[in-house]
Design a protein around this motif. Structure first.
Motif, PDB file in Angstrom:
ATOM      1  N   ALA A   1      14.047  18.587  43.702  1.00  0.00           N
ATOM      2  CA  ALA A   1      14.493  19.230  44.931  1.00  0.00           C
ATOM      3  C   ALA A   1      15.664  20.166  44.639  1.00  0.00           C
ATOM      4  O   ALA A   1      15.745  21.274  45.179  1.00  0.00           O
ATOM      5  N   ALA A   2      16.576  19.735  43.781  1.00  0.00           N
ATOM      6  CA  ALA A   2      17.718  20.573  43.421  1.00  0.00           C
ATOM      7  C   ALA A   2      17.247  21.821  42.683  1.00  0.00           C
ATOM      8  O   ALA A   2      17.745  22.926  42.929  1.00  0.00           O
ATOM      9  N   LEU A   3      16.277  21.658  41.776  1.00  0.00           N
ATOM     10  CA  LEU A   3      15.759  22.806  41.047  1.00  0.00           C
ATOM     11  C   LEU A   3      15.048  23.775  41.985  1.00  0.00           C
ATOM     12  O   LEU A   3      15.227  24.991  41.887  1.00  0.00           O
ATOM     13  N   ASP A   4      14.245  23.247  42.907  1.00  0.00           N
ATOM     14  CA  ASP A   4      13.554  24.104  43.868  1.00  0.00           C
ATOM     15  C   ASP A   4      14.544  24.862  44.739  1.00  0.00           C
ATOM     16  O   ASP A   4      14.348  26.048  45.032  1.00  0.00           O
ATOM     17  N   ALA A   5      15.604  24.189  45.161  1.00  0.00           N
ATOM     18  CA  ALA A   5      16.624  24.845  45.979  1.00  0.00           C
ATOM     19  C   ALA A   5      17.307  25.967  45.189  1.00  0.00           C
ATOM     20  O   ALA A   5      17.536  27.056  45.719  1.00  0.00           O
ATOM     21  N   GLU A   6      17.612  25.714  43.927  1.00  0.00           N
ATOM     22  CA  GLU A   6      18.266  26.724  43.097  1.00  0.00           C
ATOM     23  C   GLU A   6      17.323  27.900  42.840  1.00  0.00           C
ATOM     24  O   GLU A   6      17.742  29.065  42.877  1.00  0.00           O
ATOM     25  N   ILE A   7      16.047  27.627  42.614  1.00  0.00           N
ATOM     26  CA  ILE A   7      15.066  28.701  42.407  1.00  0.00           C
ATOM     27  C   ILE A   7      14.977  29.562  43.666  1.00  0.00           C
ATOM     28  O   ILE A   7      14.964  30.792  43.592  1.00  0.00           O
ATOM     29  N   GLY A   8      14.920  28.920  44.836  1.00  0.00           N
ATOM     30  CA  GLY A   8      14.879  29.668  46.094  1.00  0.00           C
ATOM     31  C   GLY A   8      16.105  30.537  46.285  1.00  0.00           C
ATOM     32  O   GLY A   8      16.009  31.703  46.702  1.00  0.00           O
ATOM     33  N   ARG A   9      17.278  29.977  45.973  1.00  0.00           N
ATOM     34  CA  ARG A   9      18.519  30.740  46.105  1.00  0.00           C
ATOM     35  C   ARG A   9      18.510  31.947  45.172  1.00  0.00           C
ATOM     36  O   ARG A   9      18.871  33.061  45.556  1.00  0.00           O
ATOM     37  N   LEU A  10      18.073  31.743  43.937  1.00  0.00           N
ATOM     38  CA  LEU A  10      18.042  32.837  42.966  1.00  0.00           C
ATOM     39  C   LEU A  10      17.016  33.907  43.358  1.00  0.00           C
ATOM     40  O   LEU A  10      17.263  35.106  43.152  1.00  0.00           O
ATOM     41  N   GLN A  11      15.889  33.492  43.919  1.00  0.00           N
ATOM     42  CA  GLN A  11      14.889  34.467  44.360  1.00  0.00           C
ATOM     43  C   GLN A  11      15.447  35.329  45.491  1.00  0.00           C
ATOM     44  O   GLN A  11      15.251  36.546  45.501  1.00  0.00           O
ATOM     45  N   LYS A  12      16.148  34.704  46.452  1.00  0.00           N
ATOM     46  CA  LYS A  12      16.759  35.477  47.540  1.00  0.00           C
ATOM     47  C   LYS A  12      17.800  36.444  46.998  1.00  0.00           C
ATOM     48  O   LYS A  12      17.858  37.613  47.383  1.00  0.00           O
ATOM     49  N   GLU A  13      18.634  35.950  46.083  1.00  0.00           N
ATOM     50  CA  GLU A  13      19.670  36.796  45.487  1.00  0.00           C
ATOM     51  C   GLU A  13      19.037  37.955  44.723  1.00  0.00           C
ATOM     52  O   GLU A  13      19.515  39.092  44.781  1.00  0.00           O
ATOM     53  N   ASN A  14      17.946  37.683  44.034  1.00  0.00           N
ATOM     54  CA  ASN A  14      17.240  38.710  43.270  1.00  0.00           C
ATOM     55  C   ASN A  14      16.687  39.788  44.202  1.00  0.00           C
ATOM     56  O   ASN A  14      16.790  40.981  43.910  1.00  0.00           O
ATOM     57  N   GLU A  15      16.133  39.374  45.328  1.00  0.00           N
ATOM     58  CA  GLU A  15      15.605  40.343  46.295  1.00  0.00           C
ATOM     59  C   GLU A  15      16.723  41.222  46.845  1.00  0.00           C
ATOM     60  O   GLU A  15      16.562  42.436  46.993  1.00  0.00           O
ATOM     61  N   VAL A  16      17.868  40.621  47.150  1.00  0.00           N
ATOM     62  CA  VAL A  16      19.005  41.393  47.663  1.00  0.00           C
ATOM     63  C   VAL A  16      19.464  42.403  46.618  1.00  0.00           C
ATOM     64  O   VAL A  16      19.713  43.583  46.933  1.00  0.00           O
ATOM     65  N   LEU A  17      19.569  41.969  45.357  1.00  0.00           N
ATOM     66  CA  LEU A  17      20.016  42.867  44.292  1.00  0.00           C
ATOM     67  C   LEU A  17      19.012  43.994  44.059  1.00  0.00           C
ATOM     68  O   LEU A  17      19.403  45.144  43.818  1.00  0.00           O
ATOM     69  N   LYS A  18      17.725  43.668  44.140  1.00  0.00           N
ATOM     70  CA  LYS A  18      16.703  44.710  43.984  1.00  0.00           C
ATOM     71  C   LYS A  18      16.805  45.733  45.107  1.00  0.00           C
ATOM     72  O   LYS A  18      16.669  46.939  44.874  1.00  0.00           O
ATOM     73  N   ALA A  19      17.042  45.253  46.327  1.00  0.00           N
ATOM     74  CA  ALA A  19      17.174  46.164  47.458  1.00  0.00           C
ATOM     75  C   ALA A  19      18.397  47.056  47.285  1.00  0.00           C
ATOM     76  O   ALA A  19      18.351  48.272  47.567  1.00  0.00           O
ATOM     77  N   GLN A  20      19.501  46.492  46.811  1.00  0.00           N
ATOM     78  CA  GLN A  20      20.713  47.282  46.584  1.00  0.00           C
ATOM     79  C   GLN A  20      20.482  48.318  45.499  1.00  0.00           C
ATOM     80  O   GLN A  20      20.905  49.468  45.613  1.00  0.00           O
ATOM     81  N   LEU A  21      19.809  47.931  44.434  1.00  0.00           N
ATOM     82  CA  LEU A  21      19.516  48.855  43.339  1.00  0.00           C
ATOM     83  C   LEU A  21      18.590  49.967  43.807  1.00  0.00           C
ATOM     84  O   LEU A  21      18.797  51.140  43.473  1.00  0.00           O
TER      85      LEU A  21
END
Length: 158
Positions: free
Chosen positions: A73-93
């Motif tokens: 569950a902790a790994l899934d939560a961290e993966i979800g957080r990183l995916q959201k962060e990645n999408e935000v960074l891609k949008a900014q780029l």
């Protein structure tokens, strides 16, 4: 005489009462809901309905069970957080570069197994080997010269 006839009747009624109690649903611990495994400091309890694992032990003031953190569950939560962060960074780029969305339709490369990985290390050329041997030879000669100087300076006492 009534007491002698009533004894078998009371016995039959009590047996029916026991069977009636057995027909009731047993508590969860007797229904196979929990699986217990002994460990060094107590027991590990697995709830077979929910999959929750608890570590139960007696700390001196009674038995207590504490839920074991679920790594998945902790790994899934961290993966979800990183995916959201990645999408935000891609949008900014994409906004900075004026390019389209950072998403790509290409599939991610398939991870290779250890047996498929091949590390190729090129062998040194003859020129490289000659340079290395020359450097080692120079270092050896300097070491021998230094040892000779030390022997001369100390009069051969080394």
């Amino acid at each position: 005489m009534r007491t002698t006839h009533s004894a078998p009747l009371l016995c039959a009624i009590s047996l029916l009462g026991i069977n009636g109690a057995a027909a009731q649903s047993p508590p969860d611990s007797e229904n196979g809901r929990y699986t217990l495994s002994a460990v060094k400091d107590g027991v590990v309890r697995l709830d077979t309905r929910t999959g929750i694992v608890s570590n139960c032990s007696d700390k001196g003031n009674g038995w207590a069970c504490y839920v074991v953190p679920d790594e998945r569950a902790a790994l899934d939560a961290e993966i979800g957080r990183l995916q959201k962060e990645n999408e935000v960074l891609k949008a900014q780029l994409a906004a900075r570069n004026g390019a389209a969305s950072g998403k790509s339709g290409d599939a991610l490369p398939k991870p290779q197994r250890d047996s498929e990985r091949k590390i190729e290390i090129p062998l040194p050329s003859d020129r490289d080997m000659d340079r290395m041997m020359s450097s080692i030879e120079k270092a050896w000669r300097r070491l021998v010269e230094m040892a000779g100087r030390l022997q001369r300076d100390y009069g051969g006492r080394i």
